[in-house]
Design an enzyme around this catalytic site. Structure first.
Site, PDB file in Angstrom:
ATOM      1  CB  SER A 131     -18.617 -18.866 -12.334  1.00  0.00           C
ATOM      2  OG  SER A 131     -19.395 -19.927 -11.928  1.00  0.00           O
ATOM      3  CG  HIS A 152     -20.894 -16.001  -8.170  1.00  0.00           C
ATOM      4  ND1 HIS A 152     -19.545 -15.778  -8.046  1.00  0.00           N
ATOM      5  CD2 HIS A 152     -21.019 -17.311  -8.503  1.00  0.00           C
ATOM      6  CE1 HIS A 152     -18.883 -16.886  -8.290  1.00  0.00           C
ATOM      7  NE2 HIS A 152     -19.748 -17.836  -8.560  1.00  0.00           N
ATOM      8  CD  GLU A 164     -17.929 -12.419  -6.603  1.00  0.00           C
ATOM      9  OE1 GLU A 164     -18.208 -13.487  -7.185  1.00  0.00           O
ATOM     10  OE2 GLU A 164     -16.792 -11.935  -6.626  1.00  0.00           O
ATOM     11  CG  ASN A 202     -14.873 -17.883  -9.966  1.00  0.00           C
ATOM     12  OD1 ASN A 202     -14.352 -18.724  -9.246  1.00  0.00           O
ATOM     13  ND2 ASN A 202     -16.161 -17.895 -10.261  1.00  0.00           N
TER      14      ASN A 202
HETATM   15  N1  3HC Z   1     -25.294 -28.991   3.552  1.00  0.00           N
HETATM   16  C1  3HC Z   1     -25.273 -28.808   4.876  1.00  0.00           C
HETATM   17  N2  3HC Z   1     -24.148 -28.867   5.618  1.00  0.00           N
HETATM   18  C2  3HC Z   1     -23.002 -29.141   4.964  1.00  0.00           C
HETATM   19  C3  3HC Z   1     -22.952 -29.347   3.571  1.00  0.00           C
HETATM   20  C4  3HC Z   1     -24.166 -29.256   2.854  1.00  0.00           C
HETATM   21  N3  3HC Z   1     -24.223 -29.412   1.533  1.00  0.00           N
HETATM   22  N4  3HC Z   1     -21.666 -29.581   3.222  1.00  0.00           N
HETATM   23  C5  3HC Z   1     -20.933 -29.523   4.338  1.00  0.00           C
HETATM   24  N5  3HC Z   1     -21.739 -29.248   5.395  1.00  0.00           N
HETATM   25  C6  3HC Z   1     -21.344 -29.057   6.767  1.00  0.00           C
HETATM   26  C7  3HC Z   1     -20.979 -30.340   7.468  1.00  0.00           C
HETATM   27  O1  3HC Z   1     -22.116 -30.952   8.043  1.00  0.00           O
HETATM   28  C8  3HC Z   1     -19.982 -29.887   8.498  1.00  0.00           C
HETATM   29  O2  3HC Z   1     -20.588 -29.327   9.654  1.00  0.00           O
HETATM   30  P1  3HC Z   1     -19.884 -29.437  11.117  1.00  0.00           P
HETATM   31  O3  3HC Z   1     -18.481 -28.917  10.963  1.00  0.00           O
HETATM   32  O4  3HC Z   1     -20.731 -28.573  11.991  1.00  0.00           O
HETATM   33  O5  3HC Z   1     -19.931 -30.883  11.419  1.00  0.00           O
HETATM   34  C9  3HC Z   1     -19.287 -28.736   7.843  1.00  0.00           C
HETATM   35  O6  3HC Z   1     -20.133 -28.284   6.781  1.00  0.00           O
HETATM   36  C10 3HC Z   1     -17.985 -29.200   7.311  1.00  0.00           C
HETATM   37  O7  3HC Z   1     -18.227 -30.319   6.456  1.00  0.00           O
HETATM   38  P2  3HC Z   1     -17.435 -31.689   6.511  1.00  0.00           P
HETATM   39  O8  3HC Z   1     -17.049 -32.012   7.921  1.00  0.00           O
HETATM   40  O9  3HC Z   1     -18.199 -32.691   5.734  1.00  0.00           O
HETATM   41  O10 3HC Z   1     -16.156 -31.449   5.670  1.00  0.00           O
HETATM   42  P3  3HC Z   1     -15.157 -30.288   5.725  1.00  0.00           P
HETATM   43  O11 3HC Z   1     -14.803 -29.872   7.095  1.00  0.00           O
HETATM   44  O12 3HC Z   1     -14.084 -30.696   4.795  1.00  0.00           O
HETATM   45  O13 3HC Z   1     -15.940 -29.054   5.058  1.00  0.00           O
HETATM   46  C11 3HC Z   1     -16.487 -27.801   3.189  1.00  0.00           C
HETATM   47  C12 3HC Z   1     -16.518 -29.164   3.808  1.00  0.00           C
HETATM   48  C13 3HC Z   1     -17.449 -26.853   3.899  1.00  0.00           C
HETATM   49  C14 3HC Z   1     -16.922 -27.972   1.747  1.00  0.00           C
HETATM   50  C15 3HC Z   1     -15.023 -27.228   3.321  1.00  0.00           C
HETATM   51  O14 3HC Z   1     -14.106 -28.183   2.878  1.00  0.00           O
HETATM   52  C16 3HC Z   1     -14.812 -25.968   2.537  1.00  0.00           C
HETATM   53  O15 3HC Z   1     -15.144 -24.882   2.970  1.00  0.00           O
HETATM   54  N6  3HC Z   1     -14.202 -26.112   1.346  1.00  0.00           N
HETATM   55  C17 3HC Z   1     -13.982 -25.001   0.440  1.00  0.00           C
HETATM   56  C18 3HC Z   1     -15.246 -24.724  -0.319  1.00  0.00           C
HETATM   57  C19 3HC Z   1     -15.072 -23.583  -1.259  1.00  0.00           C
HETATM   58  O16 3HC Z   1     -14.025 -22.972  -1.405  1.00  0.00           O
HETATM   59  N7  3HC Z   1     -16.153 -23.275  -1.975  1.00  0.00           N
HETATM   60  C20 3HC Z   1     -16.147 -22.268  -2.966  1.00  0.00           C
HETATM   61  C21 3HC Z   1     -15.892 -22.878  -4.301  1.00  0.00           C
HETATM   62  S1  3HC Z   1     -15.809 -21.678  -5.570  1.00  0.00           S
HETATM   63  C22 3HC Z   1     -17.424 -21.459  -6.003  1.00  0.00           C
HETATM   64  O17 3HC Z   1     -18.334 -22.100  -5.544  1.00  0.00           O
HETATM   65  C23 3HC Z   1     -17.657 -20.414  -7.030  1.00  0.00           C
HETATM   66  C24 3HC Z   1     -17.948 -20.979  -8.378  1.00  0.00           C
HETATM   67  O18 3HC Z   1     -18.203 -19.928  -9.252  1.00  0.00           O
HETATM   68  C25 3HC Z   1     -16.825 -21.828  -8.919  1.00  0.00           C
END
Ligand code: 3HC
Length: 297
Positions: A131, A152, A164, A202
């Site tokens: 990250s 990433h 990334e 990040n």
């Molecule tokens: N596998 C498959 N599908 C998944 C899944 C997984 N692991 N997780 C979520 N989904 C799908 C769900 O089935 C759902 O599909 P649908 O809308 O077609 O029904 C969709 O994604 C949305 O999921 P949920 O309804 O369960 O919940 P949310 O609407 O709250 O979405 C989320 C969940 C996609 C995680 C959304 O909240 C989101 O985008 N959050 C932000 C995530 C983010 O910012 N990630 C980056 C983090 S930083 C990083 O990773 C970098 C590192 O270096 C720190």
């Protein structure tokens, strides 16, 4: 020159890559899944062998969610035939690409890359999913830094579109082009970045998470209200405190530490509230408690 250098990976089942993913935590299992989903053969390992069965179960669950929404055609069990787990790093064998996805500790990564370098064939690409740790620094562990790169991914990997791609000083352009092509073949949108601390994502995200934590620390509002503000007023899918719990508070702190050390700027210094939570084992979702409690009504 391997076939995939500089041209897009094609369709599942055609021109299959052999990919090794080292680290079967949240990110590693997601990366293994998207490679297998795209038709590639994957070998997955972790120094803690006990996580391997839960990684496969978790991948199956995720594939099932995608299949139910017709986002993949194959049965999860069919996709899983392309993922082989091995208990020892020595067993990962010869692959086209090696992706490291272990915890964010420099020395552990450096040691791991030295091992991978002994195993990997000369033509393979070696990538880190770090990250924030310097890709230049990590690239010094391998004999051919021209084929070393940052790749990433974002959590949850099967859902998030971005990859990334971080080019170190000695990364060859052909390696960048290959990894861009591979990422596109996984259905992802690649962006390229120079090797600056935190790359692009990040560096932007950490100050946002930090300010939200400071709002809580200073009593500006409650965790729920801070997150509601970002969701309803800024259209973020998750509030910054909820997102911190989702990423893991230890991971967030490690990233902030790297940024703070490298830039030497206060804006990246982990806030006291975060330090106290991490020190007391409140790591977010994975520990059942962070800014919120999990697993309870
Ligand atoms: N596998 C498959 N599908 C998944 C899944 C997984 N692991 N997780 C979520 N989904 C799908 C769900 O089935 C759902 O599909 P649908 O809308 O077609 O029904 C969709 O994604 C949305 O999921 P949920 O309804 O369960 O919940 P949310 O609407 O709250 O979405 C989320 C969940 C996609 C995680 C959304 O909240 C989101 O985008 N959050 C932000 C995530 C983010 O910012 N990630 C980056 C983090 S930083 C990083 O990773 C970098 C590192 O270096 C720190």
């Amino acid at each position: 020159m391997p076939w995939w250098r500089g041209r897009p990976v094609c369709c599942p089942g055609d021109d299959r890559l052999k990919a090794a993913v080292i680290g079967a935590g949240t990110m590693g299992r997601g990366i293994a899944q998207v490679f297998a989903q795209s038709g590639h053969d994957v070998v997955l390992t972790d120094m803690n062998q006990e996580v391997l069965p839960s990684a496969l179960k978790n991948i199956w669950d995720s594939l099932e969610r995608l299949r139910k929404k017709s986002l993949i055609e194959e049965e999860p069990s069919q996709v899983l035939t392309r993922i082989r787990t091995v208990k020892q790093i020595d067993e990962i064998g010869q692959n086209d690409i090696y992706i490291e996805a272990i915890f964010e500790k420099l020395n552990a990564k450096m040691d791991l890359f030295r091992i991978i370098d002994r195993i990997a064939p000369k033509s393979s690409i070696i990538a880190s999913n770090t990250s924030s740790i310097s890709i230049n620094l990590l690239s010094t562990t391998v004999k051919a830094p021209g084929r070393f790169i940052g790749m990433h991914f974002f959590n949850p990997v099967p859902v998030m579109k971005l990859v990334e791609i971080i080019k170190a000083e000695r990364t060859e352009q052909s390696t960048v082009e290959s990894v861009v092509a591979i990422a596109r073949g996984l259905g992802k949108e690649p962006v390229t970045s120079k090797d600056f601390p935190g790359f692009i994502s990040n560096r932007i995200l950490m100050p946002i998470l930090k300010e939200a934590m400071l709002c809580l620390q200073e009593g500006v509002s409650t965790a729920q209200e801070i997150d509601r503000t970002a969701k309803l007023g800024l259209n973020h899918p998750m509030g910054p405190l909820e997102l911190s719990d989702f990423i893991g508070l230890d991971v967030v702190m490690d990233i902030m530490e790297v940024l703070y050390t490298e830039f030497g700027e206060e804006r990246f210094k982990p806030p006291i509230i975060l330090r106290n939570m991490v020190n007391s084992g409140m790591l977010g979702r994975k520990s059942g408690i962070g800014f919120y409690r999990y697993g309870e009504e």
